[in-house]
Design a protein around this motif. Structure first.
Motif, PDB file in Angstrom:
ATOM      1  N   ASP A  31       0.902  -1.169  -0.033  1.00  0.00           N
ATOM      2  CA  ASP A  31       0.055  -0.259   0.014  1.00  0.00           C
ATOM      3  C   ASP A  31       1.061   1.254  -0.028  1.00  0.00           C
ATOM      4  O   ASP A  31       1.663   1.438   0.815  1.00  0.00           O
ATOM      5  N   THR A  32       0.781   1.940  -0.926  1.00  0.00           N
ATOM      6  CA  THR A  32       1.408   3.364  -0.899  1.00  0.00           C
ATOM      7  C   THR A  32       0.396   4.322  -0.267  1.00  0.00           C
ATOM      8  O   THR A  32      -0.687   4.792  -0.602  1.00  0.00           O
ATOM      9  N   ALA A  33       0.892   4.968   0.973  1.00  0.00           N
ATOM     10  CA  ALA A  33       0.176   5.606   1.718  1.00  0.00           C
ATOM     11  C   ALA A  33       0.813   6.983   2.415  1.00  0.00           C
ATOM     12  O   ALA A  33       1.872   6.972   2.568  1.00  0.00           O
ATOM     13  N   ALA A  34      -0.220   8.068   2.476  1.00  0.00           N
ATOM     14  CA  ALA A  34       0.366   9.325   3.040  1.00  0.00           C
ATOM     15  C   ALA A  34      -0.738  10.014   3.771  1.00  0.00           C
ATOM     16  O   ALA A  34      -1.967   9.791   3.546  1.00  0.00           O
ATOM     17  N   ALA A  35      -0.483  10.567   4.883  1.00  0.00           N
ATOM     18  CA  ALA A  35      -1.427  11.300   5.743  1.00  0.00           C
ATOM     19  C   ALA A  35      -0.930  12.609   6.357  1.00  0.00           C
ATOM     20  O   ALA A  35       0.343  12.722   6.603  1.00  0.00           O
ATOM     21  N   LEU A  36      -1.821  13.313   6.777  1.00  0.00           N
ATOM     22  CA  LEU A  36      -1.589  14.491   7.641  1.00  0.00           C
ATOM     23  C   LEU A  36      -2.094  14.456   8.962  1.00  0.00           C
ATOM     24  O   LEU A  36      -3.348  14.262   8.966  1.00  0.00           O
ATOM     25  N   VAL A  37      -1.496  14.281  10.064  1.00  0.00           N
ATOM     26  CA  VAL A  37      -1.969  14.095  11.320  1.00  0.00           C
ATOM     27  C   VAL A  37      -1.703  15.368  12.137  1.00  0.00           C
ATOM     28  O   VAL A  37      -0.260  15.865  12.286  1.00  0.00           O
ATOM     29  N   ARG A  38      -2.558  16.020  12.938  1.00  0.00           N
ATOM     30  CA  ARG A  38      -2.337  17.396  13.643  1.00  0.00           C
ATOM     31  C   ARG A  38      -2.436  16.817  15.184  1.00  0.00           C
ATOM     32  O   ARG A  38      -3.364  16.108  15.517  1.00  0.00           O
ATOM     33  N   HIS A  39      -1.519  17.203  16.160  1.00  0.00           N
ATOM     34  CA  HIS A  39      -1.925  17.112  17.671  1.00  0.00           C
ATOM     35  C   HIS A  39      -1.460  18.302  18.201  1.00  0.00           C
ATOM     36  O   HIS A  39      -0.265  18.763  18.221  1.00  0.00           O
TER      37      HIS A  39
END
Ligand code: KG4
Ligand code: ZN
Length: 372
Positions: A31-39
């Motif tokens: 799986d090619t995956a990318a994400a943005l997570v904010r904390h």
């Protein structure tokens, strides 16, 4: 100036305490995956975007993930996947780049690490290399806010291990598979019985119509400890299929019964080994499960039952966050940055990278890459 890498960053960020938005990149399997997570410290983390480009169609017909095809597909899909994850925001909103640096199929890991380095160098952002298994193991903190220590069972097509998660970068492996992962066993069983891929959901659907009347082994149940084995089960399914259909034509009812019997065997072994792992773990805040196989209703219910018996809360991230994804890598990156850890442009891709370096290496390295 950053004291770890000696490089100038675009802006000063207090990584331990500041609100952070991290871009996570994952390309270690299929799986090619990318994400943005904010904390924001003190608040629950927020997944701003989570994009996954699967490769199932490319590997169909090969009986498993073909490393060369996977590597090329990652190289082709990565840029676009990251661009989609940024959703037109650009890199201005990003405080750091986290990338899976192993374990996994090396071609994909290298492609992900190179892209992450390029982005980090080009935009003047800090870089943090993440262990893929740590990404899975820390997901219940992203989704359920669990506190340390908790027991984690990773069950997928590539992984099967019990981890006592004591802190960021502090894991103890209590046991794991000595050969195949359970998802592989589901997939191989499906193939033997002429069911479509992915095998897990297909076997589960068949099992719902059948009766677990066929005797199949419960591998390693008699052996002490939390290690598991699944490769013998598929051989047993093959033998049972031969007995039920000596002329090769398996009746539909028998196929359903065989699926139900196989699923019952996997469920029973996972449940019993989970009981033992909970005992071995000592006091924990929760029993968490992740990985594609945790999507199986019967298995999930059995594991939930084991947690209830032990009086331990049960946590299972929603399926899209149980399977491979970029959000878990972004989140593991945030956890690492909060601990003051980061990498520089010498970050290496590692095909094998055990989470618990002190534990003996597991046997086998499965079609989906090193199980470490
Ligand atoms: O976590 P995952 O998406 O990818 C990795 O392997 O890392 O897991 C995929 C695996 C496949 O082997 C698939 O057959 C299995 O999880 N799986 C299931 C179910 N859904 C997916 N196994 C049993 N029952 C299911 N419902
Ligand atoms: Zn995984």
């Amino acid at each position: 100036m950053d004291r770890h890498s000696g490089r100038c960053y675009r802006r000063r960020v207090d990584f331990r305490n500041a609100p952070l938005t991290v871009l996570g990149i994952e390309a270690s399997c299929d799986d090619t995956a990318a994400a943005l997570v904010r904390h924001v410290p003190g608040a629950a983390p927020v997944i701003l975007s989570n994009v996954v480009a699967g490769q199932d169609a490319l590997h169909e017909g090969f009986g498993g993930v073909v490393p060369e095809i996977a590597a090329r597909a990652h190289a082709e899909a990565l840029d676009l996947t990251v661009e989609k994850a940024l959703e037109g925001r650009g890199l201005r909103v990003v405080d750091a780049v986290a990338v899976t640096a192993g374990p996994g199929l090396i071609g994909g890991v290298v492609a992900g690490v190179m892209l992450a380095k390029g982005i980090a160098a080009g935009a003047g952002l800090p870089l943090v290399g993440v262990n893929h298994l740590a990404g899975h193991a820390l997901t219940p903190r992203l989704t359920d806010g669990l506190s340390f220590p908790y027991l984690m069972l990773l069950v997928s097509g590539g992984h099967c291990q019990f981890l006592l998660v004591r802190g960021e970068g502090d894991h103890r492996r209590l046991g794991g598979t000595i050969d195949d992962a359970p998802g592989e066993a589901f997939d191989k069983t499906a193939r033997l019985l002429g069911l479509p891929m992915p095998g897990g959901p297909a076997v589960e659907r068949e099992a719902a119509r059948g009766t677990p009347r066929i005797a199949l082994p419960r591998p390693l149940l008699g052996r002490e400890g939390c290690d598991l084995s699944f490769s013998g089960l598929k051989t047993a399914v093959l033998r049972a299929r031969g007995d039920l259909a000596p002329d090769g034509a398996l009746r539909e009812g028998d196929r359903a019964d065989l699926c139900a019997s196989f699923q019952a065997a996997v469920t029973e072994v996972l449940a019993e080994k989970s009981r033992r792992a909970l005992r071995a773990a000592g006091p924990v805040t929760a029993f968490a499960v992740a990985g594609g196989v945790a999507a199986n209703g019967a298995i999930r219910a059995a594991l939930e039952g084991v947690a209830a018996e032990a009086g331990t809360p049960f946590a299972a991230p929603p399926p899209p966050l149980c399977t491979d994804n970029g959000a878990m890598i972004a989140w593991a990156g945030i956890e690492a940055l909060r601990q003051g850890r980061r990498d520089d442009l010498t970050l290496a891709a590692r095909p094998r990278w055990p989470l618990d370096e002190a534990a003996a290496p597991m046997l086998g390295s499965g079609k989906r890459g090193a199980k470490a």
